[in-house]
Design a protein around this motif. Structure first.
Motif, PDB file in Angstrom:
ATOM      1  N   THR A 148       0.826  -1.203   0.000  1.00  0.00           N
ATOM      2  CA  THR A 148       0.000   0.000   0.000  1.00  0.00           C
ATOM      3  C   THR A 148       0.860   1.253   0.000  1.00  0.00           C
ATOM      4  OG1 THR A 148      -1.732  -1.184   1.222  1.00  0.00           O
ATOM      5  CG2 THR A 148      -1.838   1.224   1.214  1.00  0.00           C
ATOM      6  N   ILE A 149       1.852   1.297   0.885  1.00  0.00           N
ATOM      7  CA  ILE A 149       2.712   2.471   0.994  1.00  0.00           C
ATOM      8  C   ILE A 149       3.499   2.694  -0.293  1.00  0.00           C
ATOM      9  CG2 ILE A 149       4.708   3.436   2.208  1.00  0.00           C
ATOM     10  CD1 ILE A 149       3.676   1.949   4.724  1.00  0.00           C
ATOM     11  N   LEU A 150       3.980   1.606  -0.903  1.00  0.00           N
ATOM     12  CA  LEU A 150       4.776   1.716  -2.115  1.00  0.00           C
ATOM     13  C   LEU A 150       3.920   1.805  -3.376  1.00  0.00           C
ATOM     14  CD1 LEU A 150       7.556  -0.917  -1.276  1.00  0.00           C
ATOM     15  CD2 LEU A 150       7.665   1.571  -1.008  1.00  0.00           C
ATOM     16  N   GLY A 151       2.613   1.591  -3.219  1.00  0.00           N
ATOM     17  CA  GLY A 151       1.725   1.676  -4.367  1.00  0.00           C
ATOM     18  C   GLY A 151       1.925   0.562  -5.374  1.00  0.00           C
ATOM     19  N   MET A 152       2.271  -0.639  -4.895  1.00  0.00           N
ATOM     20  CA  MET A 152       2.580  -1.752  -5.777  1.00  0.00           C
ATOM     21  C   MET A 152       1.471  -2.802  -5.758  1.00  0.00           C
ATOM     22  SD  MET A 152       5.384  -1.288  -7.409  1.00  0.00           S
ATOM     23  CE  MET A 152       5.315   0.522  -7.444  1.00  0.00           C
ATOM     24  N   PRO A 153       1.068  -3.303  -6.933  1.00  0.00           N
ATOM     25  CA  PRO A 153       0.074  -4.387  -6.995  1.00  0.00           C
ATOM     26  C   PRO A 153       0.702  -5.712  -6.574  1.00  0.00           C
ATOM     27  CG  PRO A 153       0.930  -3.922  -9.186  1.00  0.00           C
ATOM     28  CD  PRO A 153       1.529  -2.883  -8.265  1.00  0.00           C
ATOM     29  N   THR A 154      -0.098  -6.773  -6.598  1.00  0.00           N
ATOM     30  CA  THR A 154       0.391  -8.089  -6.175  1.00  0.00           C
ATOM     31  C   THR A 154       0.791  -8.958  -7.360  1.00  0.00           C
ATOM     32  OG1 THR A 154      -1.878  -8.960  -6.097  1.00  0.00           O
ATOM     33  CG2 THR A 154      -0.953  -8.083  -4.045  1.00  0.00           C
ATOM     34  N   ASN A 155       0.908  -8.379  -8.550  1.00  0.00           N
ATOM     35  CA  ASN A 155       1.420  -9.168  -9.671  1.00  0.00           C
ATOM     36  C   ASN A 155       2.921  -9.382  -9.490  1.00  0.00           C
ATOM     37  OD1 ASN A 155       2.650  -6.749 -10.445  1.00  0.00           O
ATOM     38  ND2 ASN A 155       1.129  -6.294 -12.018  1.00  0.00           N
ATOM     39  N   MET A 156       3.554 -10.111 -10.423  1.00  0.00           N
ATOM     40  CA  MET A 156       4.948 -10.469 -10.235  1.00  0.00           C
ATOM     41  C   MET A 156       5.853  -9.242 -10.190  1.00  0.00           C
ATOM     42  SD  MET A 156       7.159 -12.741  -9.598  1.00  0.00           S
ATOM     43  CE  MET A 156       6.198 -14.249  -9.796  1.00  0.00           C
ATOM     44  N   LEU A 157       5.596  -8.255 -11.050  1.00  0.00           N
ATOM     45  CA  LEU A 157       6.417  -7.046 -11.023  1.00  0.00           C
ATOM     46  C   LEU A 157       6.284  -6.334  -9.688  1.00  0.00           C
ATOM     47  CD1 LEU A 157       8.267  -4.941 -12.268  1.00  0.00           C
ATOM     48  CD2 LEU A 157       6.241  -3.884 -13.325  1.00  0.00           C
ATOM     49  N   GLY A 158       5.045  -6.193  -9.198  1.00  0.00           N
ATOM     50  CA  GLY A 158       4.841  -5.527  -7.917  1.00  0.00           C
ATOM     51  C   GLY A 158       5.534  -6.244  -6.780  1.00  0.00           C
ATOM     52  N   GLU A 159       5.481  -7.585  -6.788  1.00  0.00           N
ATOM     53  CA  GLU A 159       6.143  -8.353  -5.734  1.00  0.00           C
ATOM     54  C   GLU A 159       7.660  -8.184  -5.795  1.00  0.00           C
ATOM     55  OE1 GLU A 159       4.891  -9.733  -3.234  1.00  0.00           O
ATOM     56  OE2 GLU A 159       2.765 -10.011  -3.737  1.00  0.00           O
ATOM     57  N   VAL A 160       8.221  -8.167  -7.005  1.00  0.00           N
ATOM     58  CA  VAL A 160       9.664  -7.996  -7.135  1.00  0.00           C
ATOM     59  C   VAL A 160      10.082  -6.612  -6.646  1.00  0.00           C
ATOM     60  CG1 VAL A 160      11.584  -7.849  -8.768  1.00  0.00           C
ATOM     61  CG2 VAL A 160       9.892  -9.672  -9.007  1.00  0.00           C
ATOM     62  N   VAL A 161       9.304  -5.591  -6.984  1.00  0.00           N
ATOM     63  CA  VAL A 161       9.623  -4.230  -6.538  1.00  0.00           C
ATOM     64  C   VAL A 161       9.617  -4.148  -5.012  1.00  0.00           C
ATOM     65  CG1 VAL A 161       8.841  -1.826  -6.502  1.00  0.00           C
ATOM     66  CG2 VAL A 161       8.797  -3.123  -8.638  1.00  0.00           C
ATOM     67  N   VAL A 162       8.602  -4.756  -4.382  1.00  0.00           N
ATOM     68  CA  VAL A 162       8.546  -4.757  -2.916  1.00  0.00           C
ATOM     69  C   VAL A 162       9.741  -5.517  -2.349  1.00  0.00           C
ATOM     70  CG1 VAL A 162       7.225  -5.490  -0.887  1.00  0.00           C
ATOM     71  CG2 VAL A 162       6.046  -4.458  -2.832  1.00  0.00           C
ATOM     72  N   LYS A 163      10.123  -6.620  -2.993  1.00  0.00           N
ATOM     73  CA  LYS A 163      11.284  -7.380  -2.523  1.00  0.00           C
ATOM     74  C   LYS A 163      12.560  -6.563  -2.643  1.00  0.00           C
ATOM     75  CE  LYS A 163      10.233 -11.283  -0.707  1.00  0.00           C
ATOM     76  NZ  LYS A 163       9.043 -10.694  -0.094  1.00  0.00           N
ATOM     77  N   TRP A 164      12.714  -5.767  -3.697  1.00  0.00           N
ATOM     78  CA  TRP A 164      13.890  -4.908  -3.819  1.00  0.00           C
ATOM     79  C   TRP A 164      13.917  -3.904  -2.676  1.00  0.00           C
ATOM     80  CZ3 TRP A 164      16.205  -3.222  -9.121  1.00  0.00           C
ATOM     81  CH2 TRP A 164      16.440  -4.350  -9.898  1.00  0.00           C
ATOM     82  N   PHE A 165      12.765  -3.336  -2.363  1.00  0.00           N
ATOM     83  CA  PHE A 165      12.686  -2.406  -1.235  1.00  0.00           C
ATOM     84  C   PHE A 165      13.045  -3.122   0.066  1.00  0.00           C
ATOM     85  CE2 PHE A 165      10.510  -0.593   2.383  1.00  0.00           C
ATOM     86  CZ  PHE A 165      10.731   0.768   2.260  1.00  0.00           C
ATOM     87  N   GLU A 166      12.441  -4.302   0.294  1.00  0.00           N
ATOM     88  CA  GLU A 166      12.671  -5.038   1.532  1.00  0.00           C
ATOM     89  C   GLU A 166      14.120  -5.498   1.649  1.00  0.00           C
ATOM     90  OE1 GLU A 166       8.235  -6.952   2.351  1.00  0.00           O
ATOM     91  OE2 GLU A 166       9.731  -8.124   1.259  1.00  0.00           O
ATOM     92  N   ALA A 167      14.737  -5.894   0.535  1.00  0.00           N
ATOM     93  CA  ALA A 167      16.135  -6.320   0.573  1.00  0.00           C
ATOM     94  C   ALA A 167      17.021  -5.169   1.041  1.00  0.00           C
ATOM     95  CB  ALA A 167      16.580  -6.810  -0.805  1.00  0.00           C
ATOM     96  N   ALA A 168      16.800  -3.979   0.494  1.00  0.00           N
ATOM     97  CA  ALA A 168      17.596  -2.816   0.885  1.00  0.00           C
ATOM     98  C   ALA A 168      17.283  -2.377   2.305  1.00  0.00           C
ATOM     99  CB  ALA A 168      17.343  -1.657  -0.085  1.00  0.00           C
ATOM    100  N   GLN A 169      16.046  -2.564   2.732  1.00  0.00           N
ATOM    101  CA  GLN A 169      15.605  -2.090   4.041  1.00  0.00           C
ATOM    102  C   GLN A 169      15.957  -3.054   5.165  1.00  0.00           C
ATOM    103  OE1 GLN A 169      13.196  -0.122   7.100  1.00  0.00           O
ATOM    104  NE2 GLN A 169      13.935   0.661   5.145  1.00  0.00           N
ATOM    105  N   THR A 170      15.819  -4.367   4.935  1.00  0.00           N
ATOM    106  CA  THR A 170      15.944  -5.341   6.025  1.00  0.00           C
ATOM    107  C   THR A 170      17.229  -6.155   5.992  1.00  0.00           C
ATOM    108  OG1 THR A 170      14.884  -7.199   4.860  1.00  0.00           O
ATOM    109  CG2 THR A 170      13.428  -5.607   5.953  1.00  0.00           C
ATOM    110  N   GLY A 171      17.796  -6.387   4.819  1.00  0.00           N
ATOM    111  CA  GLY A 171      18.962  -7.252   4.722  1.00  0.00           C
ATOM    112  C   GLY A 171      18.648  -8.725   4.909  1.00  0.00           C
ATOM    113  N   LEU A 172      17.377  -9.105   4.963  1.00  0.00           N
ATOM    114  CA  LEU A 172      17.023 -10.513   5.120  1.00  0.00           C
ATOM    115  C   LEU A 172      17.456 -11.287   3.871  1.00  0.00           C
ATOM    116  CD1 LEU A 172      13.463 -10.130   6.661  1.00  0.00           C
ATOM    117  CD2 LEU A 172      15.373 -11.343   7.743  1.00  0.00           C
TER     118      LEU A 172
END
Length: 245
Positions: A148-172
């Protein structure tokens, strides 16, 4: 879920640190990580396998996230009160009555439009520290809020974009792996959008944003989404092109 009770003492005697915890050795964790990693690569929508992979590989990243939360006044309150984002804790009628553009209304719209529910997030099982288990649980339950905050849908592109954000943010490691391999499942037009537009934005936003686990979202439903992004130091997302899945 993560509170110790008198019955928890018996569980702890058998190695269980919280309800649902499954004690595992280092070797068992390694086997679980490999098996879940292979399954997740074959089918990224196997959320159960993605969850196991995250729990068995994320110990140091979870420590870092816990420390960031402890050093943030709001994050420290979250670690103390242990809120959960579940249908049972959400007032959907109140959220529906909020104005368009408010965080709560836009989150509810995301749930309705994508036919998802926070209750689908699995409980943590393999993290061998009660507090770190809550941090992992909080990460999972914040994931849809990030859409919601990033404005990303749940399709594959949206999930990858959220993962890029989460990778940079969390380091998991799970997020880093998803960010690295997710693009392999995108078509040419979406790859172009990822690498030239939304991807760099997601990485930059993830690095500069305040720790997203340190926000008590349950007390922010009435806040405007625009103000929340500004507070988190997240710029509005670039427009996604209407490319095929």
């Amino acid at each position: 879920m993560f509170r110790h009770t008198s019955s928890d003492s018996a569980d702890s005697y058998y190695g269980r640190l919280y309800p649902g915890h499954i004690p595992t050795t280092v070797i068992q964790k390694a086997l679980l990580a490999v098996g879940s990693g292979v399954a997740a690569l074959q089918n990224p929508y196997r959320h159960d396998m993605v969850a196991v992979l995250g729990e068995t590989t994320g110990h140091q990243a979870l420590i870092n996230l816990r420390n960031r939360m402890r050093n943030d006044p709001e994050g420290d309150i979250i670690l103390t009160e242990r809120p959960r984002i579940r249908l049972s804790t959400l007032d959907l009628n109140k959220m529906a009555s909020l104005p368009d553009g408010s965080f709560g209304r836009e989150y509810l719209r995301f749930l309705e439009d994508n036919k998802v529910t926070p209750d689908t997030r699995a409980d943590v099982k393999f993290v061998d520290n009660e507090e770190l288990a809550y941090v992992m649980q909080r990460y999972r339950e914040v994931h849809d809020l990030l859409h919601t905050i990033l404005g990303m849908p749940t399709n594959m592109l949206g999930e990858v974009v959220v993962k890029w954000f989460e990778a940079a943010q969390t380091g998991l490691p799970m997020c880093v792996l998803g960010a690295a391999l997710g693009p392999l499942r995108l078509n040419a037009s979406r790859l172009q959008s990822l690498f030239t537009s939304v991807g760099p934005w997601a990485l930059h936003s993830g690095r500069q944003a305040r720790c997203v686990l340190s926000v008590f979202y349950e007390r922010r439903w009435e806040q405007s989404l625009e103000d929340l992004r500004e507070e988190l130091h997240i710029q509005p997302p670039p427009l996604l092109t209407a490319a095929s899945p």
